[in-house]
Design a protein around this motif. Structure first.
Motif, PDB file in Angstrom:
ATOM      1  N   CYS A 199       0.841  -1.332  -0.088  1.00  0.00           N
ATOM      2  CA  CYS A 199      -0.125   0.585   0.043  1.00  0.00           C
ATOM      3  C   CYS A 199       0.626   1.384  -0.112  1.00  0.00           C
ATOM      4  O   CYS A 199       0.525   1.805  -1.029  1.00  0.00           O
ATOM      5  N   TYR A 204      -0.708   4.787  -1.471  1.00  0.00           N
ATOM      6  CA  TYR A 204      -1.758   5.409  -0.407  1.00  0.00           C
ATOM      7  C   TYR A 204      -1.399   5.911   0.395  1.00  0.00           C
ATOM      8  O   TYR A 204       0.004   5.665   0.913  1.00  0.00           O
ATOM      9  N   ASN A 207      -5.440   6.398   5.931  1.00  0.00           N
ATOM     10  CA  ASN A 207      -6.460   5.556   6.586  1.00  0.00           C
ATOM     11  C   ASN A 207      -6.454   4.000   5.659  1.00  0.00           C
ATOM     12  O   ASN A 207      -7.151   3.118   6.201  1.00  0.00           O
ATOM     13  N   SER A 208      -5.554   4.522   4.863  1.00  0.00           N
ATOM     14  CA  SER A 208      -5.370   2.591   3.807  1.00  0.00           C
ATOM     15  C   SER A 208      -4.941   2.124   5.056  1.00  0.00           C
ATOM     16  O   SER A 208      -5.088   1.252   4.737  1.00  0.00           O
ATOM     17  N   LYS A 209      -4.023   2.414   5.169  1.00  0.00           N
ATOM     18  CA  LYS A 209      -2.829   1.156   6.241  1.00  0.00           C
ATOM     19  C   LYS A 209      -3.412   1.242   7.866  1.00  0.00           C
ATOM     20  O   LYS A 209      -3.500  -0.025   7.826  1.00  0.00           O
ATOM     21  N   LEU A 212      -5.934  -1.481   6.571  1.00  0.00           N
ATOM     22  CA  LEU A 212      -5.287  -2.592   6.418  1.00  0.00           C
ATOM     23  C   LEU A 212      -5.100  -3.502   7.353  1.00  0.00           C
ATOM     24  O   LEU A 212      -4.946  -4.418   7.806  1.00  0.00           O
ATOM     25  N   LYS A 315      -2.883  -2.947  -8.047  1.00  0.00           N
ATOM     26  CA  LYS A 315      -3.947  -1.971  -7.460  1.00  0.00           C
ATOM     27  C   LYS A 315      -4.868  -2.436  -8.230  1.00  0.00           C
ATOM     28  O   LYS A 315      -6.340  -1.962  -7.620  1.00  0.00           O
ATOM     29  N   VAL A 318      -6.473  -4.394  -5.170  1.00  0.00           N
ATOM     30  CA  VAL A 318      -6.959  -3.697  -4.037  1.00  0.00           C
ATOM     31  C   VAL A 318      -7.576  -3.222  -3.718  1.00  0.00           C
ATOM     32  O   VAL A 318      -8.981  -3.411  -2.817  1.00  0.00           O
ATOM     33  N   MET A 322     -11.573  -4.211  -2.322  1.00  0.00           N
ATOM     34  CA  MET A 322     -12.391  -3.251  -1.922  1.00  0.00           C
ATOM     35  C   MET A 322     -13.706  -3.513  -2.435  1.00  0.00           C
ATOM     36  O   MET A 322     -14.711  -3.021  -1.933  1.00  0.00           O
TER      37      MET A 322
END
Length: 332
Positions: A199, A204, A207-209, A212, A315, A318, A322
């Protein structure tokens, strides 16, 4: 004080050797590389793994296994997971039953998918086995930065002995009799750290981490409970603690490898660039097989497996993660 032998003169073995030497132990380190042995004995350094060390004089390195383990009361297996069996086997008929075996690797044996304590017990069935785990980068332990870990064993007396051996003013040690939970947490967090690195490599943000890591913890708990671990263990040092440090630290080789893959490198290129064993790659393969066999849902592990071994675009992976069907947050 005790004589403690380390089999493997890498970064973490050396850092813990310094710690025990400062605790008053006589420490011996076996390494097959003469350059490492000479650097420790002559220069009191180990520049191959950690720069600017000052290794105490009661640490001695050897190229000879028998000389290293002679009179040792504790033997620390400071080697990667994929050689734990071979190193354990090399100790057969060389040590007495009262020698405690300590493993500091975090992983699963490739092929058998056994936990490392199980591997050691198969090779050395008469010796007590203790696993040391938790958020403990060698680069910080070596310089006496405050650190906390956990030691786990099926034999609490052995765990207590190891706790007494390692504990110091800047190295706090807890005990835990949940060997399954401690080992599963330590292994699966490497998978999530790899994914966190991917990520970061893609670009990213926070928020993404955060998402995750949180959902990664759900996977650790889910597979850990299925394998017999105590849910509370995963909220402790070997679960949440190790997950945080491995997903966020620049010292983390798993995160670093994932970062390179997220930037576009192949798995093989990332391993080469990191230059050390990336346990999360082996763990991902092992737990992919385990979760398939046990029918446990581990979507992050699933997509990371496809990135690592099926060359799926990160990508796209991901997006697939999602766009999974909607669910309730709490389920096991």
């Amino acid at each position: 004080m005790s004589h403690v032998a380390f089999l493997g003169g890498g970064s973490f073995g050396t850092a813990l050797g310094i710690l025990l030497a400062n605790n008053g132990c006589e420490v011996s380190i076996y390494d097959r590389k003469k350059s490492v042995v000479n650097d420790i004995n002559i220069n009191r350094k180990n520049d191959k793994y950690i720069k600017n060390l000052n290794i105490p004089k009661n640490v001695t390195a050897y190229n000879d296994l028998d000389e290293t383990i002679k009179d040792a009361k504790f033997i620390v297996l400071s080697v990667p997971s994929h050689v734990i069996r071979a190193v354990s086997s090399s100790l057969k008929d060389k040590i007495s039953e009262d020698v405690v075996i300590i493993s500091i690797a975090k992983g699963i044996e490739e092929g058998s998918n056994l936990r490392l304590s199980q591997v050691i017990e198969e090779e050395l069935p008469n010796n007590k086995v203790v696993i040391l785990s938790g958020p403990s980068h060698a680069e910080e332990v070596a310089f006496d930065i405050p650190t906390t870990v956990v030691v786990a064993s099926r034999d609490l007396d052995a765990a207590n002995k190891v706790q007494d051996l390692f504990i110091s003013k800047n190295f706090r040690v807890y005990t835990n009799d949940d060997l399954v939970g401690v080992e599963v947490g330590g292994a699966v967090k490497n998978i999530i750290a790899l994914a966190a690195g991917v990520c970061d490599g893609i670009g990213y943000g926070d928020n993404s981490k955060a998402a995750l890591m949180t959902r990664g913890m759900a996977e650790i708990v889910r597979i850990g409970i299925k394998l017999g671990g105590n849910p509370e263990t995963f909220l402790g040092l070997t679960g949440m603690g190790d997950l945080i440090v491995t997903c966020t630290s620049l010292h983390s080789r798993n995160r670093r490898a994932g970062f390179l893959i997220g930037k576009g490198e192949s798995t093989e290129e990332a391993i080469k660039d990191v230059g050390m064993v990336v346990e999360g790659i082996k763990a991902c393969k092992a737990f992919y097989e385990i979760k398939e066999k046990l029918n446990v849902e581990m979507p992050i592990t699933d997509v990371l497996y496809k990135i690592l071994f099926e060359k799926k675009d990160p990508k796209e992976a991901v997006v697939a993660l999602m766009e999974r069907e909607k669910k309730n947050e709490i389920y096991y």
